[in-house]
Write a protein that holds these residues in place. Structure first.
Motif, PDB file in Angstrom:
ATOM      1  N   MET A  21     -13.931 -12.082   1.877  1.00 14.98           N
ATOM      2  CA  MET A  21     -12.893 -11.265   2.491  1.00 14.98           C
ATOM      3  C   MET A  21     -11.606 -11.375   1.671  1.00 14.98           C
ATOM      4  SD  MET A  21     -11.356 -11.423   6.401  1.00 14.98           S
ATOM      5  CE  MET A  21     -12.955 -11.098   7.137  1.00 14.98           C
ATOM      6  N   ALA A  22     -10.944 -10.227   1.425  1.00 12.99           N
ATOM      7  CA  ALA A  22      -9.707 -10.218   0.644  1.00 12.99           C
ATOM      8  C   ALA A  22      -8.590 -10.934   1.394  1.00 12.99           C
ATOM      9  CB  ALA A  22      -9.305  -8.773   0.354  1.00 12.99           C
ATOM     10  N   LEU A  23      -7.522 -11.220   0.678  1.00  7.84           N
ATOM     11  CA  LEU A  23      -6.372 -11.895   1.263  1.00  7.84           C
ATOM     12  C   LEU A  23      -5.773 -11.050   2.384  1.00  7.84           C
ATOM     13  CD1 LEU A  23      -4.534 -14.396   0.945  1.00  7.84           C
ATOM     14  CD2 LEU A  23      -3.063 -12.986  -0.519  1.00  7.84           C
ATOM     15  N   LEU A  24      -5.524 -11.670   3.538  1.00  2.00           N
ATOM     16  CA  LEU A  24      -4.958 -10.980   4.693  1.00  2.00           C
ATOM     17  C   LEU A  24      -3.493 -11.387   4.833  1.00  2.00           C
ATOM     18  CD1 LEU A  24      -7.896 -11.588   7.222  1.00  2.00           C
ATOM     19  CD2 LEU A  24      -7.585  -9.656   5.661  1.00  2.00           C
ATOM     20  N   VAL A  25      -2.589 -10.421   4.716  1.00  2.00           N
ATOM     21  CA  VAL A  25      -1.154 -10.690   4.769  1.00  2.00           C
ATOM     22  C   VAL A  25      -0.562 -10.016   6.001  1.00  2.00           C
ATOM     23  CG1 VAL A  25       1.048 -10.483   3.560  1.00  2.00           C
ATOM     24  CG2 VAL A  25      -1.066 -10.788   2.255  1.00  2.00           C
ATOM     25  N   VAL A  26       0.169 -10.758   6.817  1.00  4.33           N
ATOM     26  CA  VAL A  26       0.728 -10.245   8.070  1.00  4.33           C
ATOM     27  C   VAL A  26       1.693  -9.095   7.796  1.00  4.33           C
ATOM     28  CG1 VAL A  26       2.155 -10.757  10.072  1.00  4.33           C
ATOM     29  CG2 VAL A  26       0.466 -12.436   9.270  1.00  4.33           C
ATOM     30  N   ASN A  27       1.440  -7.973   8.455  1.00  7.96           N
ATOM     31  CA  ASN A  27       2.368  -6.841   8.414  1.00  7.96           C
ATOM     32  C   ASN A  27       3.165  -6.774   9.706  1.00  7.96           C
ATOM     33  OD1 ASN A  27       3.166  -3.939   9.038  1.00  7.96           O
ATOM     34  ND2 ASN A  27       2.504  -3.699   6.915  1.00  7.96           N
ATOM     35  N   GLY A  45      -5.397  -6.364   0.520  1.00  8.63           N
ATOM     36  CA  GLY A  45      -5.279  -5.896  -0.853  1.00  8.63           C
ATOM     37  C   GLY A  45      -4.013  -5.071  -1.035  1.00  8.63           C
ATOM     38  N   GLN A  46      -4.049  -4.108  -1.943  1.00  7.13           N
ATOM     39  CA  GLN A  46      -2.865  -3.325  -2.286  1.00  7.13           C
ATOM     40  C   GLN A  46      -2.665  -2.100  -1.394  1.00  7.13           C
ATOM     41  OE1 GLN A  46      -0.610  -4.260  -4.667  1.00  7.13           O
ATOM     42  NE2 GLN A  46      -1.841  -6.125  -4.812  1.00  7.13           N
ATOM     43  N   LYS A  47      -3.758  -1.542  -0.841  1.00  8.30           N
ATOM     44  CA  LYS A  47      -3.648  -0.263  -0.148  1.00  8.30           C
ATOM     45  C   LYS A  47      -4.096  -0.281   1.306  1.00  8.30           C
ATOM     46  CE  LYS A  47      -4.315   2.464  -4.377  1.00  8.30           C
ATOM     47  NZ  LYS A  47      -5.141   3.508  -5.044  1.00  8.30           N
ATOM     48  N   ASP A  48      -5.119  -1.047   1.614  1.00 10.03           N
ATOM     49  CA  ASP A  48      -5.722  -0.976   2.944  1.00 10.03           C
ATOM     50  C   ASP A  48      -4.984  -1.809   3.974  1.00 10.03           C
ATOM     51  OD1 ASP A  48      -7.666   0.721   2.044  1.00 10.03           O
ATOM     52  OD2 ASP A  48      -9.128  -0.869   1.650  1.00 10.03           O
ATOM     53  N   GLN A  49      -5.182  -1.429   5.255  1.00  9.19           N
ATOM     54  CA  GLN A  49      -4.670  -2.204   6.384  1.00  9.19           C
ATOM     55  C   GLN A  49      -5.808  -2.414   7.371  1.00  9.19           C
ATOM     56  OE1 GLN A  49      -1.228   0.081   7.817  1.00  9.19           O
ATOM     57  NE2 GLN A  49       0.119  -1.469   6.942  1.00  9.19           N
ATOM     58  N   ALA A  50      -5.628  -3.411   8.237  1.00 10.08           N
ATOM     59  CA  ALA A  50      -6.638  -3.697   9.252  1.00 10.08           C
ATOM     60  C   ALA A  50      -5.967  -4.366  10.439  1.00 10.08           C
ATOM     61  CB  ALA A  50      -7.741  -4.591   8.695  1.00 10.08           C
ATOM     62  N   ILE A  51      -6.628  -4.274  11.581  1.00  6.60           N
ATOM     63  CA  ILE A  51      -6.212  -5.018  12.770  1.00  6.60           C
ATOM     64  C   ILE A  51      -7.172  -6.184  12.905  1.00  6.60           C
ATOM     65  CG2 ILE A  51      -5.766  -4.934  15.233  1.00  6.60           C
ATOM     66  CD1 ILE A  51      -4.007  -3.068  13.659  1.00  6.60           C
ATOM     67  N   VAL A  52      -6.633  -7.386  12.978  1.00 12.58           N
ATOM     68  CA  VAL A  52      -7.487  -8.560  13.153  1.00 12.58           C
ATOM     69  C   VAL A  52      -7.202  -9.204  14.501  1.00 12.58           C
ATOM     70  CG1 VAL A  52      -7.677  -9.007  10.686  1.00 12.58           C
ATOM     71  CG2 VAL A  52      -5.839 -10.098  11.986  1.00 12.58           C
ATOM     72  N   LEU A  64      -8.259   0.052   8.920  1.00  3.44           N
ATOM     73  CA  LEU A  64      -7.566   1.336   9.025  1.00  3.44           C
ATOM     74  C   LEU A  64      -7.440   1.888   7.607  1.00  3.44           C
ATOM     75  CD1 LEU A  64      -4.725   0.221  11.476  1.00  3.44           C
ATOM     76  CD2 LEU A  64      -6.940   1.210  12.066  1.00  3.44           C
ATOM     77  N   ASN A  65      -8.575   2.235   7.031  1.00  2.00           N
ATOM     78  CA  ASN A  65      -8.588   2.584   5.613  1.00  2.00           C
ATOM     79  C   ASN A  65      -8.500   4.075   5.337  1.00  2.00           C
ATOM     80  OD1 ASN A  65     -11.095   3.101   6.601  1.00  2.00           O
ATOM     81  ND2 ASN A  65     -12.166   1.587   5.364  1.00  2.00           N
ATOM     82  N   THR A  66      -8.166   4.871   6.373  1.00  2.00           N
ATOM     83  CA  THR A  66      -7.905   6.298   6.162  1.00  2.00           C
ATOM     84  C   THR A  66      -6.617   6.651   6.907  1.00  2.00           C
ATOM     85  OG1 THR A  66      -9.121   7.060   8.129  1.00  2.00           O
ATOM     86  CG2 THR A  66     -10.384   6.790   6.080  1.00  2.00           C
TER      87      THR A  66
END
Length: 286
Positions: free
Chosen positions: A1-7, A20-27, A53-55
């Motif tokens: 799994m790529a690095l997860l950085v808090v937004n 990563g550089q472009k994608d977002q996700a809810i964890v 949330l990749n789109t």
């Protein structure tokens, strides 16, 4: 799994992260957001669920829901849909993310206020065993995740949401019409009329399309309980709408006529007006 950085931290258990550089996700995970701030890292071992949330559509859909629905309910609804996809290999149309989430939020509100009423949706589990199995599991997940008690009969309208949002190409042909399947009939009528006029869900009208799907769910509930909207509207509204939005009025009238003929019922004028409003927004008739 790529690095997860808090937004953004929604609560102790739910966080929006950059992947990563472009994608977002809810964890989600127990304590995953505790004392976290923007820019902090989250360990993959802390994550119990992740929704990418990749789109742009996924991001917009999620943002729209959060305006009206608490994050915990939204995430539980998304988890149910993912469960249906992964465990039951059930294909769904995208609008179910909005319609199911809205339904769960409204039911939750009624239960917490002590105003829940037993579902009037007819039991068609013999015809749709997969959808009912999904719905039974969904009730378990809701009760566990939201610490609430959805009664067993709450599964029936949830099953109806999945029946209506079946994403297989031949779903329309494989479903047999039954007069008790109000939701199935109403949905088919609307889809067939839309097909005649070339109306489809797209990036421009997706929010209005999804809101129409929610309206259809509530219309079905009203028809099943014979409780159509009885509010008295201005008598000039219908004639004004017919002049202002002739195409929307024509489409709405055709839908109402076919529903009345197919289900052998009488829709009041309010239902026609609501259809005109939704369709005008959907096709952006000037």
């Amino acid at each position: 799994m790529a690095l997860l950085v808090v937004n953004r931290v929604y609560n102790n258990n739910t966080v929006l992260v950059d992947v990563g550089q472009k994608d977002q996700a809810i964890v989600q995970g127990k304590g995953v957001g505790f004392q976290k701030r923007h820019g902090d890292n989250i360990l993959p071992t802390q994550v119990e669920r992740i929704f990418y949330l990749n789109t742009n559509e996924a991001k917009q859909r999620f943002g729209t829901l959060l305006k009206d629905v608490p994050i915990d309910i939204t995430m539980t609804s998304f988890a149910i849909i993912e469960m249906a996809k992964q465990t039951f290999h059930y294909p769904v149309l995208d609008y179910i993310y909005v319609t199911l989430t809205d339904h769960i939020a409204q039911t939750y509100k009624h239960i917490m206020a002590g105003k829940y009423q037993r579902s009037t949706v007819p039991d068609i589990s013999a015809k749709y065993p997969t959808e009912y199995a999904i719905a039974d599991k969904a009730v378990e997940m809701i009760n566990h995740d939201l610490n609430v008690h959805f009664p067993r009969d709450a599964a029936q309208p949830i099953a109806l949401h999945f029946i209506n949002a079946n994403g297989t190409e031949n779903a329309e042909e494989t479903k047999k019409i039954d007069q008790t399947d109000f939701g199935d009939n109403v949905n088919k009528i609307v889809k067939n009329v839309f097909r005649e006029y070339g109306i489809t869900r797209n990036i421009t009208n997706q929010n209005y399309f999804d809101r129409l799907m929610i309206h259809l769910q509530y219309l079905v509930a009203r028809l099943q309980t014979d409780e159509q909207d009885k509010r008295v509207l201005n008598q000039d509204i219908e004639s004004d709408f017919q002049k202002l939005y002739p195409k929307s009025y024509r489409i709405a009238s055709e839908i109402c006529e076919k529903i009345q003929k197919r289900l052998q019922i009488k829709l009041n004028d309010n239902e026609l007006i609501y259809f005109v409003i939704h369709i005008q927004r959907l096709i952006q008739e000037k």
